[in-house]
Write a protein that holds these residues in place. Structure first.
Motif, mmCIF file in Angstrom:
data_model
loop_
_atom_site.group_PDB
_atom_site.id
_atom_site.type_symbol
_atom_site.label_atom_id
_atom_site.label_comp_id
_atom_site.label_asym_id
_atom_site.label_seq_id
_atom_site.Cartn_x
_atom_site.Cartn_y
_atom_site.Cartn_z
ATOM 1 N N ALA A 192 0.819 -1.214 0.000
ATOM 2 C CA ALA A 192 0.000 0.000 0.000
ATOM 3 C C ALA A 192 0.850 1.259 0.000
ATOM 4 O O ALA A 192 0.562 2.220 -0.722
ATOM 5 N N SER A 193 1.906 1.280 0.796
ATOM 6 C CA SER A 193 2.760 2.462 0.853
ATOM 7 C C SER A 193 3.448 2.702 -0.489
ATOM 8 O O SER A 193 3.570 3.845 -0.939
ATOM 9 N N LEU A 239 -6.286 -0.497 -4.790
ATOM 10 C CA LEU A 239 -6.286 -1.489 -3.716
ATOM 11 C C LEU A 239 -7.652 -2.162 -3.583
ATOM 12 O O LEU A 239 -7.742 -3.355 -3.276
ATOM 13 N N THR A 252 7.193 3.585 5.570
ATOM 14 C CA THR A 252 6.443 2.349 5.351
ATOM 15 C C THR A 252 6.423 1.490 6.607
ATOM 16 O O THR A 252 5.386 0.925 6.977
ATOM 17 N N GLY A 296 -4.465 -2.670 3.277
ATOM 18 C CA GLY A 296 -4.410 -1.724 2.177
ATOM 19 C C GLY A 296 -4.742 -0.297 2.560
ATOM 20 O O GLY A 296 -3.903 0.592 2.515
ATOM 21 N N VAL A 304 1.018 4.285 -2.856
ATOM 22 C CA VAL A 304 0.819 5.709 -2.581
ATOM 23 C C VAL A 304 1.958 6.522 -3.186
ATOM 24 O O VAL A 304 1.735 7.594 -3.761
ATOM 25 N N TRP A 314 -2.420 8.878 -3.288
ATOM 26 C CA TRP A 314 -3.492 8.254 -2.497
ATOM 27 C C TRP A 314 -4.811 8.126 -3.252
ATOM 28 O O TRP A 314 -5.456 7.069 -3.187
ATOM 29 N N ALA A 349 -2.097 2.781 3.629
ATOM 30 C CA ALA A 349 -1.988 3.790 2.578
ATOM 31 C C ALA A 349 -2.278 5.184 3.123
ATOM 32 O O ALA A 349 -1.585 6.158 2.798
ATOM 33 N N THR A 350 -3.298 5.300 3.953
ATOM 34 C CA THR A 350 -3.656 6.597 4.527
ATOM 35 C C THR A 350 -2.584 7.087 5.492
ATOM 36 O O THR A 350 -2.234 8.273 5.510
ATOM 37 N N ALA A 386 -4.409 5.207 -5.564
ATOM 38 C CA ALA A 386 -4.017 3.983 -4.871
ATOM 39 C C ALA A 386 -5.208 3.311 -4.201
ATOM 40 O O ALA A 386 -5.296 2.074 -4.186
ATOM 41 N N VAL A 387 -6.126 4.091 -3.635
ATOM 42 C CA VAL A 387 -7.255 3.504 -2.901
ATOM 43 C C VAL A 387 -8.158 2.672 -3.818
ATOM 44 O O VAL A 387 -8.446 1.506 -3.501
ATOM 45 N N THR A 430 9.683 -1.622 -0.262
ATOM 46 C CA THR A 430 9.199 -0.311 -0.702
ATOM 47 C C THR A 430 10.353 0.666 -0.866
ATOM 48 O O THR A 430 10.422 1.401 -1.856
#
Length: 207
Positions: free
Chosen positions: A61-62, A77, A137, A103, A65, A70, A107-108, A73-74, A178
């Motif tokens: 997730a990182s 995911l 991360t 996820g 992003v 973001w 990510a957030t 990415a959302v 990452t």
């Protein structure tokens, strides 16, 4: 618990879609988006193939992003989660939980950490790769796992202390990959990093 996860998922998806992130797919970000959709579901399916308990889990997730931003990415995911549900054997509630804590929440948190680093630290490539890619991360993944464990208290009969230790160790595996990919993309494919800017990170320091 699933109502909280569903609420977080719906709010995040609505917030991301309001930005109309699909417009970014007209540029160079189409390639990493398709690569994420093709590869990441298999990493998310890995816990289903391992023995029961604290299964190894790669988030990604990182990295998404950093690569997509973001808002893009959302939904990416979310699509990965749908593929995991379609290809795997877990019920949709389990996949929803995986999407939320593996996820969406990391990510957030990665987005928030990136904002803090941009706000308070100088624009340096090493701060980007080590701060956002590696250390950021690790913090985001561990914090997400700690939140999950703090809510559930126990997972598979493992004590909370042991579960947090496992989460801490697993976060560093995600952080290493990452940070590695972030450094490689900065050097060879910066167009695949929506959060990277040559003008910001490579300009000579002001005198």
């Amino acid at each position: 618990m699933w109502l909280l996860e569903l609420a977080l998922a719906v709010v995040a998806l609505l917030a991301a879609l309001l930005v109309q992130p699909w417009r970014l797919l007209r540029g160079p970000l189409l390639t990493p988006t398709l690569a994420a959709v093709a590869l990441l579901p298999w990493f998310w399916l890995l816990p289903q193939k391992l023995p029961q308990g604290m299964a190894v889990q790669f988030s990604g997730a990182s990295l998404l992003v950093l690569m997509l931003g973001w808002p893009l990415a959302v939904p990416t995911l979310a699509l990965v989660a749908v593929l995991v549900w379609a290809l795997g054997a877990q019920p949709w509630l389990a996949v929803l939980s995986q999407f939320t804590w593996v996820g969406l929440v990391p990510a957030t948190l990665a987005l928030a950490i990136g904002w803090v680093l941009r706000r308070w630290l100088p624009p340096n490539p090493f701060i980007y790769t080590l701060g956002r890619g590696f250390l950021g991360t690790a913090v985001a993944l561990f914090a997400s796992g700690a939140l999950y464990e703090g809510i559930h208290h126990l997972m598979g009969g493992v004590t909370l202390h042991d579960a947090l230790v496992a989460r801490w160790l697993m976060a560093w595996g995600d952080a290493f990959l990452t940070g590695l990919f972030a450094a490689v993309f900065v050097a060879f494919a910066p167009q695949w990093l929506a959060t990277w800017s040559d003008e910001r990170y490579l300009r000579p320091p002001a005198r």
